[in-house]
Design an enzyme around this catalytic site. Sequence first.
Site, short mmCIF file in Angstrom:
data_model
loop_
_atom_site.label_atom_id
_atom_site.label_comp_id
_atom_site.label_asym_id
_atom_site.label_seq_id
_atom_site.Cartn_x
_atom_site.Cartn_y
_atom_site.Cartn_z
N ARG A 34 63.89 62.88 85.02
CA ARG A 34 62.87 62.40 85.98
C ARG A 34 62.69 63.42 87.10
O ARG A 34 61.58 63.73 87.51
CB ARG A 34 63.28 61.06 86.58
CG ARG A 34 63.55 59.96 85.57
CD ARG A 34 62.28 59.27 85.07
NE ARG A 34 62.64 58.15 84.21
CZ ARG A 34 62.82 58.22 82.88
NH1 ARG A 34 62.60 59.36 82.25
NH2 ARG A 34 63.17 57.14 82.20
N GLU A 178 69.70 42.88 77.48
CA GLU A 178 68.51 43.71 77.23
C GLU A 178 68.46 44.25 75.81
O GLU A 178 69.02 45.32 75.53
CB GLU A 178 68.44 44.87 78.24
CG GLU A 178 67.22 45.76 78.03
CD GLU A 178 67.09 46.90 79.03
OE1 GLU A 178 68.02 47.12 79.83
OE2 GLU A 178 66.06 47.58 79.00
N LYS A 220 66.20 40.48 79.36
CA LYS A 220 65.32 41.62 79.68
C LYS A 220 64.77 42.17 78.37
O LYS A 220 65.37 43.06 77.75
CB LYS A 220 66.10 42.68 80.45
CG LYS A 220 65.31 43.95 80.74
CD LYS A 220 65.92 44.76 81.86
CE LYS A 220 65.23 46.11 81.99
NZ LYS A 220 65.57 46.83 83.21
N GLY A 263 59.43 50.22 79.38
CA GLY A 263 59.56 50.85 78.06
C GLY A 263 58.66 52.02 77.74
O GLY A 263 58.55 52.39 76.58
N GLY A 264 58.00 52.60 78.75
CA GLY A 264 57.11 53.72 78.46
C GLY A 264 55.64 53.36 78.64
O GLY A 264 54.76 54.21 78.46
N ARG A 293 60.47 53.06 84.95
CA ARG A 293 59.36 54.01 85.04
C ARG A 293 58.11 53.41 85.65
O ARG A 293 57.41 54.07 86.43
CB ARG A 293 59.05 54.57 83.64
CG ARG A 293 60.07 55.59 83.18
CD ARG A 293 60.04 55.81 81.69
NE ARG A 293 60.66 54.72 80.97
CZ ARG A 293 60.77 54.66 79.64
NH1 ARG A 293 60.27 55.65 78.90
NH2 ARG A 293 61.36 53.65 79.05
P1 13P Z 1 61.81 51.14 81.96
O1 13P Z 1 61.06 50.07 82.72
O2 13P Z 1 61.48 52.52 82.37
O3 13P Z 1 61.79 50.89 80.48
O4 13P Z 1 63.34 50.99 82.39
C1 13P Z 1 63.87 49.72 82.45
C2 13P Z 1 65.28 49.77 82.07
O5 13P Z 1 66.15 49.37 82.83
C3 13P Z 1 65.65 50.28 80.75
O6 13P Z 1 66.97 49.94 80.47
#
Ligand code: 13P
Length: 340
Positions: A34, A178, A220, A263-264, A293
């Site tokens: 990043r 998650e 999540k 997630g992108g 992100r």
């Molecule tokens: P993103 O929202 O960038 O996918 O990151 C969330 C996250 O914690 C991934 O484990």
Amino acid sequence: MQSLNTLEEVAAAIVAPGKGILAADESTGTIEKRLSSINVESTEENRRAYRDLLFTTEGVQEHVSGVILFDETLRQKSADGTPFPDLLTSKSIIPGIKVDKGAKDLAGAPGEKVTEGLDGLRERLKEYRSLGARFAKWRAVLSISDALPSHYCIDANAHALARYAALCVEQDLVPIVEPEVLMDGTHTIDECADVTTRTLTKVFEALALHRVSIPQILLKPNMVISGADCPQQADAEEVASRTVSCFNKTLPSDLPGVVFLSGGQSEVEATRNLNAMNLKSDLSWPLSFSYGRALQASVLKAWQGKADNVAAAQQAFLTRARLNGAAALGKYDPSEDPQA
Ligand code: 13P
């Protein structure tokens, strides 16, 4: 901060109306990517300064209920010497901690991953709780391609998520569970719906087997969405309908809430999709965000590693947090979104 004595109270506070999570738990390797995207060297001090910028943003606590930290960040301090967990708590933001040790190759399953980090986890959780963390995160990843994911990979990851969650509950931390079905690939939204349904079914079976109390956890998940390279991209309305219909088939009614990963997706997509879901009338759970992100892309761009840009970067963060807070209520107005 309001008193948060039980895991149920912590979970409810995280998904309070109009609030969600900032995922600022990038591992050392991920934060390096990043920072290098804005030509900033990933030194310990630059990582600290960047997180300090995020956490000292005035007013962000109106929209952000919790922040997920990485091990290094949990132990770092704000410029005035306040440990980050204390700074967040003083703003009524709940500190959380990423506790998995990353997705590693799954033996005998080419192209598939299993998340590691169970060995010694009880002791690590004890320490994180003593340092002020109130919730934890463990991320499993599943890829979609012609033959994947295998049942084996789904089972192995569901098992690890359940063992992690049981240990968190034992150690008085809310486990954020998650299982991420990755959006990389050419697959259709139908395939994503199928894999997400199979994955969530297995995850909740494993949680039951491992005696995890569902009212003490948060989920999540990914949204049900078209693969990033699929020629036919589903719109927000379809993402919302397919995601909610998948949840109605797979989630237990006593789950306190859902906090999506981005997630992108772009910042605008992630906000728009969350908003479309919260416009549905048949929701049984609070649906909010736990974005990395999608809360930070415009912040990094505004910052560029320069002290002179901190105010503009904090403004960008506050804007994204406010828009996602509105989306968690179904009140996002794209005309107020500078990125839209
Ligand atoms: P993103 O929202 O960038 O996918 O990151 C969330 C996250 O914690 C991934 O484990």
